[in-house]
Scaffold this motif. Structure first.
Motif, short mmCIF file in Angstrom:
data_model
loop_
_atom_site.label_atom_id
_atom_site.label_comp_id
_atom_site.label_asym_id
_atom_site.label_seq_id
_atom_site.Cartn_x
_atom_site.Cartn_y
_atom_site.Cartn_z
N GLU A 187 86.52 26.23 37.38
CA GLU A 187 86.95 24.83 37.48
C GLU A 187 85.93 24.06 38.31
O GLU A 187 85.48 24.54 39.34
N ALA A 188 85.61 22.86 37.85
CA ALA A 188 84.61 22.03 38.55
C ALA A 188 85.12 21.54 39.89
O ALA A 188 86.26 21.42 40.16
N TYR A 237 80.22 29.74 36.76
CA TYR A 237 79.69 28.39 36.61
C TYR A 237 80.72 27.48 35.96
O TYR A 237 81.58 27.95 35.22
N SER A 238 80.59 26.18 36.21
CA SER A 238 81.45 25.21 35.54
C SER A 238 80.77 24.78 34.25
O SER A 238 79.55 24.93 34.07
N GLU A 239 81.54 24.24 33.35
CA GLU A 239 81.00 23.74 32.09
C GLU A 239 79.94 22.67 32.36
O GLU A 239 78.89 22.64 31.72
N LYS A 240 80.20 21.83 33.33
CA LYS A 240 79.26 20.75 33.68
C LYS A 240 77.92 21.32 34.15
O LYS A 240 76.86 20.81 33.77
N GLU A 241 77.96 22.38 34.96
CA GLU A 241 76.72 23.00 35.45
C GLU A 241 75.89 23.57 34.30
O GLU A 241 74.67 23.41 34.27
N MET A 268 76.00 22.60 31.13
CA MET A 268 75.51 21.49 30.30
C MET A 268 74.27 20.83 30.90
O MET A 268 73.50 20.21 30.19
N GLN A 269 74.07 20.97 32.19
CA GLN A 269 72.90 20.37 32.84
C GLN A 269 71.63 21.19 32.63
O GLN A 269 70.53 20.70 32.91
N LYS A 303 81.86 28.13 24.23
CA LYS A 303 83.28 28.07 24.62
C LYS A 303 84.16 28.86 23.66
O LYS A 303 85.07 29.56 24.09
N LYS A 311 75.74 19.81 23.11
CA LYS A 311 77.15 19.87 22.73
C LYS A 311 77.43 21.02 21.76
O LYS A 311 78.44 21.71 21.88
#
Length: 72
Positions: A71-72, A39-43, A45-46, A59, A52
């Motif tokens: 990587e996103a 997974y990406s960090e953005k995924e 976080m959703q 991380k 945060k």
């Protein structure tokens, strides 16, 4: 006497991130660092329950274990 079902998946990231964030990962069936790296960090976080603070702790833990997000 108390009885409970031991679930090794529930121990994933125990003591690293808060319960809401761990439940969010569990709901997505993410129960290992290997799966997390897909997974990406953005995924992540959703996901409901991730903020945060949880991401920062996650991380750091991943870095300690030489794992990184996709990587996103």
């Amino acid at each position: 006497m108390y009885a409970f079902n031991y679930d090794s998946d529930a121990e994933f990231l125990h003591g690293v991130i808060a319960i809401p964030a761990r439940r969010a990962l569990e709901k997505e069936k993410i129960n290992s660092l290997e799966k997390l790296s897909d997974y990406s960090e953005k995924e992540i976080m959703q996901l409901h329950g991730f903020g945060k603070n949880a991401m920062m702790k996650l991380k750091n833990y991943m870095k300690e274990n030489q794992v990184c997000f996709r990587e996103a």
